[in-house]
Scaffold this active site. Structure first.
Site, PDB file in Angstrom:
ATOM      1  N   VAL A  14       7.585   1.577  98.167  1.00 39.89           N
ATOM      2  CA  VAL A  14       8.273   2.522  99.043  1.00 39.89           C
ATOM      3  C   VAL A  14       9.041   1.775 100.138  1.00 39.89           C
ATOM      4  CG1 VAL A  14       7.870   4.291 100.805  1.00 39.89           C
ATOM      5  CG2 VAL A  14       6.844   4.508  98.575  1.00 39.89           C
ATOM      6  N   LYS A 220       3.649  16.950 101.579  1.00 43.23           N
ATOM      7  CA  LYS A 220       3.745  15.815 100.654  1.00 43.23           C
ATOM      8  C   LYS A 220       2.602  15.875  99.622  1.00 43.23           C
ATOM      9  CE  LYS A 220       4.457  12.100  98.557  1.00 43.23           C
ATOM     10  NZ  LYS A 220       5.532  11.896  97.610  1.00 43.23           N
ATOM     11  N   LEU A 221       1.379  16.060 100.103  1.00 39.62           N
ATOM     12  CA  LEU A 221       0.241  16.142  99.171  1.00 39.62           C
ATOM     13  C   LEU A 221       0.427  17.333  98.233  1.00 39.62           C
ATOM     14  CD1 LEU A 221      -3.043  15.547 101.232  1.00 39.62           C
ATOM     15  CD2 LEU A 221      -1.821  13.958  99.756  1.00 39.62           C
ATOM     16  N   ASN A 224       3.085  16.755  95.423  1.00 45.87           N
ATOM     17  CA  ASN A 224       2.575  15.951  94.310  1.00 45.87           C
ATOM     18  C   ASN A 224       1.576  16.748  93.477  1.00 45.87           C
ATOM     19  OD1 ASN A 224       4.141  13.749  94.680  1.00 45.87           O
ATOM     20  ND2 ASN A 224       2.539  12.390  95.439  1.00 45.87           N
ATOM     21  N   CYS A 276       0.027   7.520  92.632  1.00 47.79           N
ATOM     22  CA  CYS A 276      -0.031   8.616  93.602  1.00 47.79           C
ATOM     23  C   CYS A 276      -0.618   9.931  93.139  1.00 47.79           C
ATOM     24  CB  CYS A 276       1.353   8.842  94.185  1.00 47.79           C
ATOM     25  SG  CYS A 276       1.864   7.421  95.159  1.00 47.79           S
ATOM     26  N   PHE A 277      -0.240  10.422  91.968  1.00 41.80           N
ATOM     27  CA  PHE A 277      -0.682  11.780  91.612  1.00 41.80           C
ATOM     28  C   PHE A 277      -2.198  11.929  91.716  1.00 41.80           C
ATOM     29  CE2 PHE A 277       3.123  13.325  88.809  1.00 41.80           C
ATOM     30  CZ  PHE A 277       3.825  13.587  89.962  1.00 41.80           C
ATOM     31  N   ARG A 346       0.044   0.733  88.032  1.00 38.39           N
ATOM     32  CA  ARG A 346      -1.137   1.314  88.672  1.00 38.39           C
ATOM     33  C   ARG A 346      -1.505   2.656  88.016  1.00 38.39           C
ATOM     34  NH1 ARG A 346       0.716   0.782  94.873  1.00 38.39           N
ATOM     35  NH2 ARG A 346       2.701   1.273  93.889  1.00 38.39           N
TER      36      ARG A 346
HETATM   37  P1  NAD Z   1       2.419  -0.815  97.787  1.00 30.79           P
HETATM   38  O1  NAD Z   1       1.020  -1.214  97.536  1.00 30.79           O
HETATM   39  O2  NAD Z   1       3.473  -1.100  96.781  1.00 30.79           O
HETATM   40  O3  NAD Z   1       2.919  -1.447  99.178  1.00 30.79           O
HETATM   41  C1  NAD Z   1       2.174  -1.442 100.344  1.00 30.79           C
HETATM   42  C2  NAD Z   1       2.411  -2.768 101.070  1.00 30.79           C
HETATM   43  O4  NAD Z   1       1.812  -2.709 102.354  1.00 30.79           O
HETATM   44  C3  NAD Z   1       1.802  -3.972 100.377  1.00 30.79           C
HETATM   45  O5  NAD Z   1       2.811  -4.915 100.113  1.00 30.79           O
HETATM   46  C4  NAD Z   1       0.764  -4.509 101.369  1.00 30.79           C
HETATM   47  O6  NAD Z   1       0.665  -5.925 101.376  1.00 30.79           O
HETATM   48  C5  NAD Z   1       1.301  -3.998 102.676  1.00 30.79           C
HETATM   49  N1  NAD Z   1       0.310  -3.863 103.755  1.00 30.79           N
HETATM   50  C6  NAD Z   1      -0.891  -3.240 103.696  1.00 30.79           C
HETATM   51  N2  NAD Z   1      -1.485  -3.268 104.896  1.00 30.79           N
HETATM   52  C7  NAD Z   1      -0.653  -3.932 105.736  1.00 30.79           C
HETATM   53  C8  NAD Z   1      -0.706  -4.271 107.103  1.00 30.79           C
HETATM   54  N3  NAD Z   1      -1.739  -3.890 107.866  1.00 30.79           N
HETATM   55  N4  NAD Z   1       0.305  -4.972 107.636  1.00 30.79           N
HETATM   56  C9  NAD Z   1       1.369  -5.333 106.884  1.00 30.79           C
HETATM   57  N5  NAD Z   1       1.487  -5.025 105.580  1.00 30.79           N
HETATM   58  C10 NAD Z   1       0.486  -4.330 105.004  1.00 30.79           C
HETATM   59  O7  NAD Z   1       2.374   0.761  98.076  1.00 30.79           O
HETATM   60  P2  NAD Z   1       3.541   1.818  97.804  1.00 30.79           P
HETATM   61  O8  NAD Z   1       3.549   2.218  96.376  1.00 30.79           O
HETATM   62  O9  NAD Z   1       4.776   1.317  98.442  1.00 30.79           O
HETATM   63  O10 NAD Z   1       2.995   3.086  98.605  1.00 30.79           O
HETATM   64  C11 NAD Z   1       2.981   3.105 100.011  1.00 30.79           C
HETATM   65  C12 NAD Z   1       2.712   4.518 100.474  1.00 30.79           C
HETATM   66  O11 NAD Z   1       3.788   5.371 100.048  1.00 30.79           O
HETATM   67  C13 NAD Z   1       1.453   5.150  99.888  1.00 30.79           C
HETATM   68  O12 NAD Z   1       0.879   5.990 100.862  1.00 30.79           O
HETATM   69  C14 NAD Z   1       1.964   6.003  98.740  1.00 30.79           C
HETATM   70  O13 NAD Z   1       1.131   7.110  98.469  1.00 30.79           O
HETATM   71  C15 NAD Z   1       3.297   6.468  99.273  1.00 30.79           C
HETATM   72  N6  NAD Z   1       4.305   6.793  98.245  1.00 30.79           N
HETATM   73  C16 NAD Z   1       4.468   5.968  97.176  1.00 30.79           C
HETATM   74  C17 NAD Z   1       5.462   6.244  96.237  1.00 30.79           C
HETATM   75  C18 NAD Z   1       5.674   5.369  95.042  1.00 30.79           C
HETATM   76  O14 NAD Z   1       6.476   5.728  94.200  1.00 30.79           O
HETATM   77  N7  NAD Z   1       5.018   4.224  94.929  1.00 30.79           N
HETATM   78  C19 NAD Z   1       6.308   7.346  96.423  1.00 30.79           C
HETATM   79  C20 NAD Z   1       6.110   8.148  97.554  1.00 30.79           C
HETATM   80  C21 NAD Z   1       5.111   7.864  98.453  1.00 30.79           C
HETATM   81  C1  UGA Z   2       5.712  11.025  91.692  1.00 30.05           C
HETATM   82  C2  UGA Z   2       6.607  12.175  92.189  1.00 30.05           C
HETATM   83  O1  UGA Z   2       7.461  12.577  91.111  1.00 30.05           O
HETATM   84  C3  UGA Z   2       7.443  11.734  93.387  1.00 30.05           C
HETATM   85  O2  UGA Z   2       8.186  12.837  93.888  1.00 30.05           O
HETATM   86  C4  UGA Z   2       6.508  11.224  94.478  1.00 30.05           C
HETATM   87  O3  UGA Z   2       7.242  10.756  95.583  1.00 30.05           O
HETATM   88  C5  UGA Z   2       5.660  10.084  93.929  1.00 30.05           C
HETATM   89  O4  UGA Z   2       4.917  10.569  92.776  1.00 30.05           O
HETATM   90  C6  UGA Z   2       4.636   9.572  94.880  1.00 30.05           C
HETATM   91  O5  UGA Z   2       4.267  10.239  95.817  1.00 30.05           O
HETATM   92  O6  UGA Z   2       4.227   8.451  94.600  1.00 30.05           O
HETATM   93  P1  UGA Z   2       6.088   8.860  90.225  1.00 30.05           P
HETATM   94  O7  UGA Z   2       4.603   8.894  90.124  1.00 30.05           O
HETATM   95  O8  UGA Z   2       6.733   7.603  90.662  1.00 30.05           O
HETATM   96  O9  UGA Z   2       6.580   9.997  91.253  1.00 30.05           O
HETATM   97  O10 UGA Z   2       6.743   9.255  88.816  1.00 30.05           O
HETATM   98  P2  UGA Z   2       6.840  10.640  88.010  1.00 30.05           P
HETATM   99  O11 UGA Z   2       8.164  10.726  87.411  1.00 30.05           O
HETATM  100  O12 UGA Z   2       6.411  11.781  88.847  1.00 30.05           O
HETATM  101  O13 UGA Z   2       5.786  10.434  86.844  1.00 30.05           O
HETATM  102  C7  UGA Z   2       4.393  10.396  87.093  1.00 30.05           C
HETATM  103  C8  UGA Z   2       3.652  10.423  85.776  1.00 30.05           C
HETATM  104  O14 UGA Z   2       3.765  11.717  85.165  1.00 30.05           O
HETATM  105  C9  UGA Z   2       4.165   9.424  84.743  1.00 30.05           C
HETATM  106  O15 UGA Z   2       3.070   8.855  84.075  1.00 30.05           O
HETATM  107  C10 UGA Z   2       4.985  10.286  83.801  1.00 30.05           C
HETATM  108  O16 UGA Z   2       5.072   9.755  82.511  1.00 30.05           O
HETATM  109  C11 UGA Z   2       4.182  11.578  83.832  1.00 30.05           C
HETATM  110  N1  UGA Z   2       4.965  12.775  83.445  1.00 30.05           N
HETATM  111  C12 UGA Z   2       6.038  13.154  84.188  1.00 30.05           C
HETATM  112  C13 UGA Z   2       4.573  13.530  82.347  1.00 30.05           C
HETATM  113  O17 UGA Z   2       3.589  13.205  81.676  1.00 30.05           O
HETATM  114  N2  UGA Z   2       5.293  14.652  82.020  1.00 30.05           N
HETATM  115  C14 UGA Z   2       6.369  15.044  82.749  1.00 30.05           C
HETATM  116  O18 UGA Z   2       6.983  16.092  82.393  1.00 30.05           O
HETATM  117  C15 UGA Z   2       6.757  14.282  83.861  1.00 30.05           C
END
Ligand code: NAD
Ligand code: UGA
Length: 454
Positions: A14, A220-221, A224, A276-277, A346
């Protein structure tokens, strides 16, 4: 207040892409992304073809903004001090120990950020929650900030991220909405406006929704949970299709054509994965339980339970197809990432299906175009209940470097990620004469999860 210096704590999936896009769209703002992991920072500063996050279009955005107004640094104190606005984009995984283990969000990284911010700040700051957090976390962050720093005013905003991996850059360029939650006080509203002003550099005003902090955190929760609930709903119906001869793809199309329902997130699969989900729904379940709402908790918990059921069901169908005995059988695992176009694995369904097949005696030949051998082996260590010893790994887990190698001389091919390269128009499976099990519904003629059980 016009923001000139942003610091983002957390250079992950992110923090990296969101800040790269803010920097690209706001050349007048200096954006510095910091992380406690120096190797990650090194990689963000390294060659564009090996950034720590793989996302279509990301390398181009980083290539344009990096060194101009986008920087990656491991100097956390110095950059906290300089910034007027600090984003927290650290991970919030499910707790593994203590109260709420297995359900609640682990806020240790958020708390560590808050402590750092309090420690190194010398002027007033706007703190933005970018991570996904339980409702009312802003209250806890405020407590930490105030306990550790008395003279400085911190305004806390919630600005959750809605990007999906694999389409992050296009999602960030054209977000459905930007959600900003702030306090209803004057300083709260000024802070909201400062963040609105950043987004209006490329997002139309009507797409920016401002709310109170708690609505934003909970939305947000809930978003998802609603998306995942649609997947579990359609997956639960896939079982009934198998029993009755109905076709799940046809069902999905028919349901989705109702404009009140819509076609998205109705693709039946081997189950959703991703970081996340599951964690966000478990967090929601925990919150409901905490507030004594047991029926509501149970309703949402079922979304995760159906997902587990679907993953198990897929693995069982493969095993049953070999009369319950996979000893001596070689199975190609195509795809390790949780979805196409990302290097993130993940909570990928592939990890769980592979574990079950391995436990039943199969030898695995794993191939993913973007997930590295090291990541795959780390996942095995981290996620599998029984960790295989090094001899078992050597003998029965082979990480292949190409699709051809993975499919060579196998008894079955399991498609677990919907990579474009796995589609029949791009790859000829016929020459391998293996049974194909398609958990992602990308090969119509495969023995897929929907028709196997009839
Ligand atoms: P990530 O694990 O990819 O990245 C988090 C980073 O934070 C890591 O690089 C870690 O080293 C760093 N970190 C942790 N603690 C720290 C600290 N105290 N100081 C400095 N750096 C620190 O995680 P992500 O996938 O980017 O997710 C981050 C947040 O965003 C989560 O809450 C997740 O639920 C949310 N989110 C993720 C996605 C997604 O698609 N991955 C989408 C929307 C929201
Ligand atoms: C999901 C949400 O779509 C984002 O809006 C949100 O920001 C994010 O979580 C988050 O909070 O991390 P993401 O998990 O990156 O995004 O990807 P998705 O496209 O949502 O897919 C999630 C999983 O659902 C995948 O394994 C995908 O294959 C599966 N999926 C998706 C299905 O099995 N069927 C579908 O119709 C759509």
């Amino acid at each position: 207040m016009q923001i000139k210096n942003i610091c983002c704590i957390g250079a992950g999936y992110v923090g990296g892409p969101t800040m790269a896009v803010i920097a690209l769209k706001c050349p007048h703002i200096s954006v510095i992304v910091v992380d406690s992991n120096p190797d990650k920072i090194k990689a963000w500063n390294g060659p564009l073809d090996s950034l720590p996050v793989y996302e279509p279009g990301l390398a181009e955005v980083v290539g344009e903004a990096r060194g101009r107004n986008l920087f990656f640094s491991d100097d956390i104190p110095g950059n906290i001090e300089k910034a007027e606005m600090i984003f927290m984009a650290v991970n919030t995984p499910t707790k593994t120990e203590g109260e709420g283990a297995g359900m609640a969000a682990d806020l240790r990284y958020i708390k560590a950020c808050a402590k750092d911010i309090a420690k190194y700040s010398k002027s007033n700051k706007i703190i933005v929650e970018k991570s996904t957090l339980p409702v009312r976390t802003a209250e806890k962050i405020k407590e930490i900030l105030e306990e550790n720093s008395s003279k400085i005013h911190f305004e806390i905003l919630s600005n959750p991220e809605f990007l999906a991996e694999g389409t992050a850059i296009q999602d960030l360029f054209k977000s459905d909405r930007i959600l900003i939650g702030g306090d209803e006080t004057e300083s709260g509203q000024n802070a909201v406006q400062a963040l609105v002003d950043i987004y209006t550099n490329w997002i139309p005003k009507e797409k920016i929704l401002t709310t109170n902090v708690w609505s934003s955190e909970l939305a947000k929760l809930a978003s998802n949970a609603m998306l995942a609930q649609r997947i579990s709903s359609i997956n639960s119906l896939s079982v009934l299709c198998e029993k009755t001869g109905a076709n799940i793809d046809e069902l999905s199309k028919a349901i989705g054509m109702d404009h009140r329902i819509g076609p998205h997130f109705l693709k039946a699969s081997v189950g959703f994965g991703g970081s996340c989900f599951q964690k966000d729904i478990l967090n929601l379940v925990y919150l409901c339980k905490y507030y004594g709402l047991d029926e509501v908790a149970e309703y949402w918990h079922q979304v995760v339970k159906i997902n587990d059921y679907q993953k198990n069901r897929f693995a069982e169908k493969i095993t049953d197809n070999f009369d319950g005995d996979l000893n001596g059988k070689q199975i190609a695992i195509l795809g390790w990432a949780f979805k196409a176009n990302t290097n993130d694995s993940r909570e990928s369904a592939a990890i769980y299906v592979a574990e079950k097949l391995f436990d039943e005696g199969a030898t695995l030949k794993i191939y993913d175009p973007m997930v590295t051998k090291t990541s795959i082996l780390n996942d095995v260590q981290f996620y599998w209940k029984e960790i295989p010893d090094s001899i078992e790994v050597q003998n029965r887990i082979h990480i292949e470097m190409s699709l051809e190698d993975a499919c060579e001389k196998v008894d079955a091919i399991a498609i677990l990620t919907g990579w474009e390269a796995f589609k029949t128009k791009n790859f000829n499976y016929d020459r391998f004469q293996s049974k194909i099990f398609d958990g992602r519904g990308i090969i119509k003629e495969a023995i897929n999860i929907y028709t196997l059980g009839k």
